[in-house]
Design an enzyme around this catalytic site. Structure first.
Site, PDB file in Angstrom:
ATOM      1  N   ASP A  34     -32.448  31.840  24.594  1.00 55.35           N
ATOM      2  CA  ASP A  34     -32.546  30.496  24.034  1.00 55.35           C
ATOM      3  C   ASP A  34     -31.154  29.901  23.876  1.00 55.35           C
ATOM      4  OD1 ASP A  34     -35.171  31.000  23.881  1.00 55.35           O
ATOM      5  OD2 ASP A  34     -35.315  30.984  21.685  1.00 55.35           O
ATOM      6  N   GLU A  36     -28.402  30.551  25.566  1.00 58.97           N
ATOM      7  CA  GLU A  36     -27.831  30.151  26.849  1.00 58.97           C
ATOM      8  C   GLU A  36     -28.476  28.849  27.326  1.00 58.97           C
ATOM      9  OE1 GLU A  36     -25.485  30.521  30.317  1.00 58.97           O
ATOM     10  OE2 GLU A  36     -25.338  31.207  28.249  1.00 58.97           O
ATOM     11  N   TYR A  37     -29.791  28.744  27.108  1.00 59.73           N
ATOM     12  CA  TYR A  37     -30.519  27.533  27.493  1.00 59.73           C
ATOM     13  C   TYR A  37     -29.956  26.321  26.740  1.00 59.73           C
ATOM     14  CZ  TYR A  37     -34.447  24.387  28.364  1.00 59.73           C
ATOM     15  OH  TYR A  37     -35.224  23.318  28.724  1.00 59.73           O
ATOM     16  N   ASP A  38     -29.779  26.484  25.431  1.00 60.51           N
ATOM     17  CA  ASP A  38     -29.246  25.391  24.613  1.00 60.51           C
ATOM     18  C   ASP A  38     -27.873  24.944  25.109  1.00 60.51           C
ATOM     19  OD1 ASP A  38     -31.473  25.441  23.076  1.00 60.51           O
ATOM     20  OD2 ASP A  38     -30.573  26.580  21.427  1.00 60.51           O
ATOM     21  N   SER A  83     -67.440  14.607  32.967  1.00 59.16           N
ATOM     22  CA  SER A  83     -67.558  15.819  32.171  1.00 59.16           C
ATOM     23  C   SER A  83     -68.453  16.798  32.939  1.00 59.16           C
ATOM     24  CB  SER A  83     -68.062  15.470  30.776  1.00 59.16           C
ATOM     25  OG  SER A  83     -69.438  15.508  30.734  1.00 59.16           O
ATOM     26  N   GLU A 114     -63.613  29.661  37.000  1.00 58.75           N
ATOM     27  CA  GLU A 114     -62.344  29.475  36.273  1.00 58.75           C
ATOM     28  C   GLU A 114     -62.581  29.520  34.774  1.00 58.75           C
ATOM     29  OE1 GLU A 114     -61.004  25.558  37.294  1.00 58.75           O
ATOM     30  OE2 GLU A 114     -60.494  26.113  39.353  1.00 58.75           O
ATOM     31  N   LYS A 116     -62.762  28.041  31.187  1.00 56.88           N
ATOM     32  CA  LYS A 116     -62.904  26.681  30.653  1.00 56.88           C
ATOM     33  C   LYS A 116     -61.951  26.584  29.471  1.00 56.88           C
ATOM     34  CE  LYS A 116     -66.377  23.246  29.419  1.00 56.88           C
ATOM     35  NZ  LYS A 116     -65.657  22.601  28.343  1.00 56.88           N
ATOM     36  N   ASP A 118     -60.074  25.302  26.354  1.00 54.66           N
ATOM     37  CA  ASP A 118     -60.526  24.469  25.239  1.00 54.66           C
ATOM     38  C   ASP A 118     -59.350  23.663  24.692  1.00 54.66           C
ATOM     39  OD1 ASP A 118     -62.208  23.385  23.434  1.00 54.66           O
ATOM     40  OD2 ASP A 118     -62.302  25.128  22.113  1.00 54.66           O
ATOM     41  N   GLU A 175     -55.755  20.323  31.521  1.00 56.42           N
ATOM     42  CA  GLU A 175     -56.034  20.442  30.103  1.00 56.42           C
ATOM     43  C   GLU A 175     -54.729  20.725  29.357  1.00 56.42           C
ATOM     44  OE1 GLU A 175     -59.327  20.131  30.003  1.00 56.42           O
ATOM     45  OE2 GLU A 175     -59.892  20.640  27.948  1.00 56.42           O
ATOM     46  N   TYR A 227     -56.317  21.954  36.967  1.00 56.28           N
ATOM     47  CA  TYR A 227     -57.449  22.520  37.698  1.00 56.28           C
ATOM     48  C   TYR A 227     -58.184  21.523  38.580  1.00 56.28           C
ATOM     49  CZ  TYR A 227     -59.474  20.497  33.493  1.00 56.28           C
ATOM     50  OH  TYR A 227     -59.781  19.645  32.472  1.00 56.28           O
ATOM     51  N   LYS A 316     -71.219  28.287  28.830  1.00 52.21           N
ATOM     52  CA  LYS A 316     -70.595  28.402  27.510  1.00 52.21           C
ATOM     53  C   LYS A 316     -70.876  29.765  26.901  1.00 52.21           C
ATOM     54  CE  LYS A 316     -69.763  24.295  25.673  1.00 52.21           C
ATOM     55  NZ  LYS A 316     -68.686  23.709  25.028  1.00 52.21           N
ATOM     56  N   CYS A 410     -58.770  19.557 -12.988  1.00 52.49           N
ATOM     57  CA  CYS A 410     -58.222  20.785 -12.433  1.00 52.49           C
ATOM     58  C   CYS A 410     -58.848  21.978 -13.162  1.00 52.49           C
ATOM     59  CB  CYS A 410     -56.705  20.793 -12.612  1.00 52.49           C
ATOM     60  SG  CYS A 410     -55.967  22.389 -12.226  1.00 52.49           S
ATOM     61  N   CYS A 413     -56.017  23.715 -15.393  1.00 47.65           N
ATOM     62  CA  CYS A 413     -55.328  23.105 -16.531  1.00 47.65           C
ATOM     63  C   CYS A 413     -56.036  21.865 -17.072  1.00 47.65           C
ATOM     64  CB  CYS A 413     -53.894  22.743 -16.159  1.00 47.65           C
ATOM     65  SG  CYS A 413     -53.806  21.296 -15.097  1.00 47.65           S
ATOM     66  N   CYS A 432     -54.066  18.200  -8.318  1.00 43.99           N
ATOM     67  CA  CYS A 432     -53.824  18.261  -9.748  1.00 43.99           C
ATOM     68  C   CYS A 432     -52.437  17.665  -9.972  1.00 43.99           C
ATOM     69  CB  CYS A 432     -53.849  19.715 -10.208  1.00 43.99           C
ATOM     70  SG  CYS A 432     -53.122  19.919 -11.841  1.00 43.99           S
ATOM     71  N   CYS A 437     -49.084  22.780 -14.433  1.00 39.41           N
ATOM     72  CA  CYS A 437     -50.331  23.529 -14.209  1.00 39.41           C
ATOM     73  C   CYS A 437     -49.972  24.978 -13.850  1.00 39.41           C
ATOM     74  CB  CYS A 437     -51.104  22.883 -13.067  1.00 39.41           C
ATOM     75  SG  CYS A 437     -52.527  23.839 -12.541  1.00 39.41           S
TER      76      CYS A 437
HETATM   77  S1  IVH Z   1     -63.422  20.648  36.055  1.00 36.18           S
HETATM   78  C1  IVH Z   1     -65.472  16.690  37.292  1.00 36.18           C
HETATM   79  N1  IVH Z   1     -62.266  22.869  35.236  1.00 36.18           N
HETATM   80  O1  IVH Z   1     -64.146  20.772  30.347  1.00 36.18           O
HETATM   81  C2  IVH Z   1     -65.367  17.826  36.359  1.00 36.18           C
HETATM   82  N2  IVH Z   1     -62.875  21.240  33.609  1.00 36.18           N
HETATM   83  O2  IVH Z   1     -66.832  19.969  29.586  1.00 36.18           O
HETATM   84  C3  IVH Z   1     -63.984  18.080  35.988  1.00 36.18           C
HETATM   85  N3  IVH Z   1     -62.258  21.847  31.321  1.00 36.18           N
HETATM   86  O3  IVH Z   1     -63.715  17.318  30.768  1.00 36.18           O
HETATM   87  C4  IVH Z   1     -63.833  19.237  35.130  1.00 36.18           C
HETATM   88  N4  IVH Z   1     -61.327  23.761  31.807  1.00 36.18           N
HETATM   89  O4  IVH Z   1     -61.705  18.719  30.040  1.00 36.18           O
HETATM   90  C5  IVH Z   1     -62.804  21.696  34.879  1.00 36.18           C
HETATM   91  N5  IVH Z   1     -61.205  24.856  34.664  1.00 36.18           N
HETATM   92  C6  IVH Z   1     -61.739  23.671  34.298  1.00 36.18           C
HETATM   93  C7  IVH Z   1     -61.776  23.235  32.963  1.00 36.18           C
HETATM   94  C8  IVH Z   1     -62.365  22.023  32.652  1.00 36.18           C
HETATM   95  C9  IVH Z   1     -61.631  22.911  30.850  1.00 36.18           C
HETATM   96  C10 IVH Z   1     -62.763  20.720  30.490  1.00 36.18           C
HETATM   97  C11 IVH Z   1     -62.461  19.359  31.041  1.00 36.18           C
HETATM   98  C12 IVH Z   1     -63.792  18.662  31.137  1.00 36.18           C
HETATM   99  C13 IVH Z   1     -64.620  19.455  30.200  1.00 36.18           C
HETATM  100  C14 IVH Z   1     -66.081  19.342  30.539  1.00 36.18           C
END
Ligand code: IVH
Length: 676
Positions: A34, A36-38, A83, A114, A116, A118, A175, A227, A316, A410, A413, A432, A437
């Site tokens: 870090d 060296e980076y700085d 989605s 892949e 998913k 979050d 994401e 992705y 899911k 509270c 107190c 509070c 307290c």
């Molecule tokens: S593909 C046209 N790949 O999940 C569809 N989505 O529930 C495009 N997400 O809105 C989505 N990981 O925000 C895709 N490996 C992944 C993902 C992914 C997370 C999210 C993305 C999407 C939501 C849908």
């Protein structure tokens, strides 16, 4: 240094910084320290200060640029951000694969599975290799322009290097997330600063991307994984997901560390199961798997419904949950007086540990979920972190459940609790207001002794409670008057541990000033702010006498923090405490302070330079300002005192005029330098 030489060195530094960002944030294999980076980064900034023409939009220095904005602009996505439909069982996945096969009867299909991720979905647009905009999904058609916040993510290339030609338009989908460890650190920091914690990394990410001031995002551990494809030049359009991902990696983007290539439904299901067994090792949270057709042309044939493509689906994973009885709700009082409702549960096994308590966050959450004493509730480990009550099993209600009345006093107190607004928004946290307290007294002492603050060994909960209950220490200054015999006489304390504790207290007199500032327990002052204050002020006395305006003028101190700090020191009880610390011989001098001439005529004044001055170079002007105690900043804001403008001054001058900031010509400036 000559301009040409400077440019060569700048190119070299920028390249090295980019390479290290990639190694650290994308490949997860840091190559330098870090420190060296700085050093590289500082050298780059210094060069840019001296040769402003080196500041290109894709310079590493431009990750945090610009000023806070009033609101985000809207961006209409060139291709909608869709989605995904969700599935929850192997049968539904099988049905999905059958559906797609029916749409493409003559094709032998292959699939990509892949993680998913979050986090928060974003779209990134590169034009001719440069990142031009970044947007949230919004309603799928229109999102917020959050480019400034996204640029702060160091793992995200600001420019792509494509050897064999660069696409004119390259729009990518991915994401943004916060690393698990980064999230925990952030929450720890927020808690110790008396700020409300984020419920999980996704909320923390969403909350960060919504900030109008990019400096906030710059200080949060955000990452991004890509992705998907949006609009891309015909010549560069991907043909399959696996070649697309490989291409993205070659351009310097981060993609999921594991994806599976599956030929049959059984292989897809095996991949989903394998992902479930490894996903907890990733540095992001995952809530499922995404199953996508590999071939882009075949995707085209499948098309989409109004909401989601037909060629992909999400699977899911069931969150780790348990059902139990909520026996009671208790109230915890923090050192800032915040009242937190806590669910007292019938002990239940969840993800390998026995859970007896879960947070209910605040009164609003409690009402929203309509949680009552005696309810059967579902609890969940939010990202394997703190257990939380997800919902009530309403069907199981007997009618005997009791609505919890959030206390108006509270519990410790009996003071009437209050709920003030912070920065204009109503606060959901009841506090509070009584600084005496007992719960707050104990909380403050514990905080003062804690590892992150004065680091006094042995000053844990049990001992502190006894010291407070016996009236031996009611504020931190009284710790310094404790005698070994007094401590040794307490329950479960021997002579030896009392001795160690007293020695620990004595040793803490010499702690760095930022630890003392943090230890004071000022609302919103975490270790980061404490260090900033300690850099800006030579000692506690100057900090104590700084006005709210002085504080707000500091680079990384916002108005809410400035008010909080000024209020704290203006309170006579607090200044009396500081005097007792002085008598107890605590170190008040800052070792982080970066000296500026405090008596200089420009002391406390911030300048912005723009345009070309008739005789002075930028470096010379900066040197004069700094020598007279002033500071030079790169952008104009309401904290700017003077804009020193020369020929060809651009938007900075316009902004200064708009904000009514004094504008100086070189000759006016030189007059000022002469003094009164
Ligand atoms: S593909 C046209 N790949 O999940 C569809 N989505 O529930 C495009 N997400 O809105 C989505 N990981 O925000 C895709 N490996 C992944 C993902 C992914 C997370 C999210 C993305 C999407 C939501 C849908």
């Amino acid at each position: 240094m000559q301009p040409a030489e400077a440019k060569a060195r700048h190119d070299q530094l920028a390249e090295e910084i980019r390479r290290n960002d990639h190694a650290y944030y994308v490949a997860a294999q840091p190559t330098i320290s870090d420190h060296e980076y700085d050093r590289l980064y500082r050298e780059l900034l210094n060069l840019e200060q001296e040769f402003p023409e080196l500041v290109t939009p894709d310079s590493p220095s431009q990750r945090v640029g610009g000023q806070p904005i009033d609101k985000f602009e809207s961006i209409t996505h060139t291709m909608p951000m869709m989605s995904l439909d969700n599935t929850y069982s192997p049968e539904e996945v099988q049905a999905f694969i059958n559906r797609v096969q029916k749409l493409l009867p003559d094709e032998s299909l292959d699939w990509i599975v892949e993680p998913k991720v979050d986090g928060v979905a974003v779209s990134l647009r590169y034009e001719n290799g440069a990142l031009v905009t970044g947007a949230t999904r919004g309603d799928g058609t229109t999102g917020d322009n959050i480019t400034a916040n996204l640029k702060t993510i160091r793992g995200l290339p600001l420019r792509i290097e494509a050897g064999a030609g660069t696409p004119k338009v390259l729009e990518l989908r991915g994401e943004v997330y916060m690393t698990r460890t980064g999230f925990e650190k952030l929450n720890f920091e927020r808690e110790s600063a008396g700020d409300e914690k984020f419920a999980n990394p996704r909320n923390a990410t969403a909350g960060t991307l919504k900030q109008l001031d990019p400096r906030i995002a710059a200080n949060r551990p955000l990452r991004v994984v890509l992705y998907g494809a949006g609009e891309i030049d015909a010549d560069f359009r991907p043909t399959t997901q696996d070649t697309f991902l490989t291409w993205l990696r070659s351009l310097g983007f981060r993609t999921s560390e594991r994806v599976w290539h599956s030929g049959t439904a059984d292989e897809v299901l095996a991949a989903i199961a394998e992902l479930d067994s490894v996903r907890r090792k990733f540095d992001y949270e995952t809530d499922g798997a995404v199953i996508k057709l590999n071939d882009f042309a075949l995707r085209q044939h499948c098309g989409a419904t109004a909401k989601a493509p037909r060629w992909a689906i999400a699977y899911k994973y069931a969150p780790e949950q348990a059902e139990t009885v909520l026996r009671d709700i208790s109230i915890q009082i923090g050192r800032t007086g915040a009242l937190t409702p806590v669910a007292e549960l019938k002990p239940v096994l969840l993800a390998g540990t026995t859970v007896k308590r879960a947070t209910l966050h605040n009164e609003e959450e409690l009402r929203r979920k309509d949680v009552r004493i005696g309810d059967r509730v579902i609890i969940e480990k939010a990202g394997d972190i703190i257990p939380a009550v997800v919902r009530v099993v309403v069907e199981q209600r007997t009618g005997a459940e009791q609505v919890f009345l959030f206390p108006k006093q509270c519990p410790e107190c009996s003071s009437n609790v209050t709920r003030d607004s912070v920065g204009g928004t109503a606060n959901v946290v009841w506090r509070c207001p009584n600084p005496d307290c007992p719960a707050q007294v104990r909380g403050r002492l514990e905080h003062f002794c804690s590892r992150g603050a004065m680091d006094i060994e042995g000053g844990g909960e049990v001992l502190i409670r006894q010291l407070a209950d016996h009236g031996l220490a009611l504020d931190a200054s009284e710790l310094y008057r404790l005698k070994v015999e007094e401590v040794a006489a307490l329950d479960r304390m021997g002579e030896k541990s009392a001795q160690n504790f007293i020695e620990g207290i004595a040793g803490s007199r010499q702690r760095e000033l930022w630890r003392l500032i943090f230890g004071l327990g000022i609302l919103h002052v975490g270790t980061g702010v404490a260090k900033s204050l300690s850099r800006a002020f030579p000692n506690l006395d100057t900090l104590m006498h700084a006005t709210e305006e002085d504080l707000a003028a500091l680079d990384d101190i916002g108005p809410v923090i400035a008010r909080s700090v000024a209020d704290w020191f203006n309170n006579p009880d607090n200044s009396a405490l500081v005097e007792r610390f002085r008598k107890a011989d605590l170190n008040f001098e800052s070792d982080l302070f970066q000296a500026a001439d405090k008596d200089g005529i420009f002391s406390g004044k911030t300048f912005v330079l723009t345009g070309t001055l008739p005789t002075l170079t930028r470096t010379e002007a900066t040197a004069r300002i700094e020598a007279l105690g002033g500071k030079v900043s790169t952008s104009v804001s309401k904290n700017t005192h003077y804009v020193l403008a020369g020929e060809d001054a651009g938007s900075k001058l316009a902004k200064a005029e708009k904000l009514g900031i004094s504008i100086l010509s070189e000759s006016m400036f030189l007059d000022l330098c002469e003094g009164p």
